[in-house]
Design a protein around this motif. Structure first.
Motif, mmCIF file in Angstrom:
data_model
loop_
_atom_site.group_PDB
_atom_site.id
_atom_site.type_symbol
_atom_site.label_atom_id
_atom_site.label_comp_id
_atom_site.label_asym_id
_atom_site.label_seq_id
_atom_site.Cartn_x
_atom_site.Cartn_y
_atom_site.Cartn_z
ATOM 1 N N ASP A 30 -9.610 -12.143 -0.503
ATOM 2 C CA ASP A 30 -9.327 -10.994 0.546
ATOM 3 C C ASP A 30 -9.475 -9.527 -0.210
ATOM 4 O OD1 ASP A 30 -7.097 -11.269 -1.089
ATOM 5 O OD2 ASP A 30 -5.705 -11.540 0.315
ATOM 6 N N HIS A 31 -9.247 -9.517 -1.275
ATOM 7 C CA HIS A 31 -9.406 -8.315 -2.041
ATOM 8 C C HIS A 31 -10.834 -7.980 -2.341
ATOM 9 C CE1 HIS A 31 -9.372 -11.666 -4.914
ATOM 10 N NE2 HIS A 31 -10.127 -10.836 -5.742
ATOM 11 N N TRP A 32 -11.796 -9.023 -2.260
ATOM 12 C CA TRP A 32 -13.210 -8.763 -2.176
ATOM 13 C C TRP A 32 -13.680 -8.252 -1.035
ATOM 14 C CZ3 TRP A 32 -15.877 -7.754 -6.257
ATOM 15 C CH2 TRP A 32 -15.391 -8.243 -7.724
ATOM 16 N N ILE A 33 -13.260 -8.819 0.156
ATOM 17 C CA ILE A 33 -13.439 -8.615 1.497
ATOM 18 C C ILE A 33 -13.064 -7.093 1.918
ATOM 19 C CG2 ILE A 33 -13.080 -9.153 4.151
ATOM 20 C CD1 ILE A 33 -12.910 -12.112 3.118
ATOM 21 N N THR A 73 -10.109 0.947 -5.527
ATOM 22 C CA THR A 73 -8.544 0.867 -5.914
ATOM 23 C C THR A 73 -8.099 -0.555 -5.552
ATOM 24 O OG1 THR A 73 -8.329 3.319 -5.888
ATOM 25 C CG2 THR A 73 -6.521 2.229 -5.851
ATOM 26 N N ILE A 74 -8.144 -0.857 -4.529
ATOM 27 C CA ILE A 74 -7.490 -2.218 -4.174
ATOM 28 C C ILE A 74 -8.117 -3.161 -4.898
ATOM 29 C CG2 ILE A 74 -7.624 -4.039 -2.114
ATOM 30 C CD1 ILE A 74 -7.702 -1.504 -0.168
ATOM 31 N N LEU A 75 -9.551 -3.405 -5.107
ATOM 32 C CA LEU A 75 -10.031 -4.143 -5.891
ATOM 33 C C LEU A 75 -9.461 -4.336 -7.570
ATOM 34 C CD1 LEU A 75 -12.014 -6.512 -6.277
ATOM 35 C CD2 LEU A 75 -13.716 -5.158 -6.862
ATOM 36 N N TYR A 76 -9.359 -2.997 -8.166
ATOM 37 C CA TYR A 76 -8.840 -2.759 -9.293
ATOM 38 C C TYR A 76 -7.387 -3.149 -9.607
ATOM 39 C CZ TYR A 76 -7.260 -0.584 -13.422
ATOM 40 O OH TYR A 76 -6.413 -0.328 -14.677
ATOM 41 N N GLU A 77 -6.556 -2.897 -8.422
ATOM 42 C CA GLU A 77 -5.153 -3.279 -8.436
ATOM 43 C C GLU A 77 -4.896 -4.791 -8.391
ATOM 44 O OE1 GLU A 77 -3.186 -1.204 -5.416
ATOM 45 O OE2 GLU A 77 -3.146 0.736 -6.422
ATOM 46 N N HIS A 78 -5.927 -5.392 -7.675
ATOM 47 C CA HIS A 78 -5.819 -6.868 -7.431
ATOM 48 C C HIS A 78 -6.273 -7.768 -8.734
ATOM 49 C CE1 HIS A 78 -5.534 -10.677 -5.442
ATOM 50 N NE2 HIS A 78 -6.337 -11.093 -6.185
ATOM 51 N N LEU A 79 -7.315 -7.476 -9.497
ATOM 52 C CA LEU A 79 -7.940 -7.788 -10.508
ATOM 53 C C LEU A 79 -7.169 -7.645 -11.477
ATOM 54 C CD1 LEU A 79 -11.790 -7.331 -9.915
ATOM 55 C CD2 LEU A 79 -10.312 -9.429 -9.537
ATOM 56 N N SER A 80 -6.570 -6.330 -11.834
ATOM 57 C CA SER A 80 -5.769 -6.041 -13.002
ATOM 58 C C SER A 80 -4.504 -6.927 -12.878
ATOM 59 C CB SER A 80 -5.355 -4.697 -13.244
ATOM 60 O OG SER A 80 -4.766 -4.005 -12.059
ATOM 61 N N GLY A 81 -3.962 -7.067 -11.879
ATOM 62 C CA GLY A 81 -2.509 -7.646 -11.508
ATOM 63 C C GLY A 81 -2.795 -9.137 -11.856
ATOM 64 N N ALA A 82 -4.126 -9.725 -11.644
ATOM 65 C CA ALA A 82 -4.323 -11.137 -11.651
ATOM 66 C C ALA A 82 -4.631 -11.661 -13.317
ATOM 67 C CB ALA A 82 -5.386 -11.730 -10.953
ATOM 68 N N ALA A 83 -4.735 -10.323 -13.865
ATOM 69 C CA ALA A 83 -5.154 -10.630 -15.338
ATOM 70 C C ALA A 83 -4.035 -11.040 -16.338
ATOM 71 C CB ALA A 83 -5.961 -9.414 -16.037
ATOM 72 N N MET A 89 0.973 -1.193 -0.103
ATOM 73 C CA MET A 89 0.013 -0.004 0.024
ATOM 74 C C MET A 89 0.676 1.178 0.201
ATOM 75 S SD MET A 89 -2.966 1.173 2.705
ATOM 76 C CE MET A 89 -3.975 0.023 2.028
ATOM 77 N N SER A 90 0.547 2.166 -0.642
ATOM 78 C CA SER A 90 1.404 3.321 -0.875
ATOM 79 C C SER A 90 1.180 4.475 0.488
ATOM 80 C CB SER A 90 0.958 4.152 -2.215
ATOM 81 O OG SER A 90 -0.296 4.665 -1.911
ATOM 82 N N PRO A 91 2.226 5.114 0.460
ATOM 83 C CA PRO A 91 2.240 5.995 1.547
ATOM 84 C C PRO A 91 0.978 7.083 1.565
ATOM 85 C CG PRO A 91 4.463 5.865 1.058
ATOM 86 C CD PRO A 91 3.692 5.084 -0.113
ATOM 87 N N LEU A 92 0.734 7.444 0.157
ATOM 88 C CA LEU A 92 -0.489 8.269 0.111
ATOM 89 C C LEU A 92 -1.745 7.709 0.381
ATOM 90 C CD1 LEU A 92 -1.761 11.046 -0.845
ATOM 91 C CD2 LEU A 92 -1.974 9.855 -3.208
ATOM 92 N N SER A 93 -1.987 6.006 0.067
ATOM 93 C CA SER A 93 -3.079 5.569 0.416
ATOM 94 C C SER A 93 -3.126 5.367 1.964
ATOM 95 C CB SER A 93 -3.049 4.211 -0.182
ATOM 96 O OG SER A 93 -3.289 4.198 -1.548
ATOM 97 N N ILE A 94 -2.049 5.140 2.563
ATOM 98 C CA ILE A 94 -2.107 5.151 4.122
ATOM 99 C C ILE A 94 -2.442 6.374 4.804
ATOM 100 C CG2 ILE A 94 -0.543 5.006 6.033
ATOM 101 C CD1 ILE A 94 1.014 2.944 4.485
#
Length: 191
Positions: A69-72, A181-191, A1-6
């Motif tokens: 986990d990303h969906w949760i 953003t978390i969901l998008y990053e996970h799904l785009s990384g899995a594709a 997770m990026s510092p900005l997101s934190i």
């Protein structure tokens, strides 16, 4: 997770406490910095502890839900964000007005701080499924809350009618964006 997101999560978690602090500051006759800082410390400590409790709960459940986990995380952040937006849009209840002369005791502030930190506990559960250092996250949430509550009480007399619950709406929208953003990053990384 990026510092900005934190940092954004830290501020999003502190917006409901900020809204409550504005109300408390508006109810006080003349808030002084010492009282505002005391309230900020109480809220900040509680707000820093609750995500750690949630994170511990989430870590226990991690092995059972790792594939989802990303969906949760998305679901929890989105639901909390939506709840904050709805709460921010709801008209204020007249019966909740406080007596301006009433002293803000430790237990009263602690109960209010805990009530505004339930969302941080749920976020902590979601953070258990992500690669984030919970100590850093808790510290950022606590410091953001300390800052926002102290400022909220001091600015309460002026900002009470101007900002009020809008801060909670902004915090809710931020949480929904981060969840997406978390969901998008996970799904785009899995594709």
């Amino acid at each position: 997770m990026s510092p900005l997101s934190i940092l954004l999560i830290g501020f999003a978690m502190s917006t409901d406490a900020f809204a409550a602090a504005i109300g408390k500051g508006a109810a006080m006759r003349k808030p002084v910095f010492r009282d505002a800082l005391r309230a900020g410390l109480i809220f900040g400590v509680i707000e820093a502890i609750t995500p750690v409790i949630g994170w511990l709960i989430g870590r226990v459940a991690l092995e059972y839900v790792e594939a989802y986990d990303h969906w949760i995380a998305f679901g929890l952040l989105s639901a909390l964000g939506l709840h904050m937006v709805v709460a921010g849009l709801r008209p204020e209840d007249e019966s909740e007005d406080e007596d301006p002369s009433r002293h803000q005791g430790f237990w009263h502030l602690a109960v209010t701080g805990f009530a505004t930190s339930i969302d941080a506990m749920a976020v902590g559960i979601g953070l258990a499924f992500m690669d984030v250092h919970i100590g850093v996250m808790a510290l950022v949430i606590g410091l953001c809350t300390l800052t926002m509550v102290t400022a909220g009480i001091m600015l309460g007399r002026v900002l009470g009618s101007l900002i009020g619950k809008r801060a909670e709406i902004i915090g809710g929208v931020i949480l929904m964006i981060i969840g997406s953003t978390i969901l998008y990053e996970h799904l785009s990384g899995a594709a």
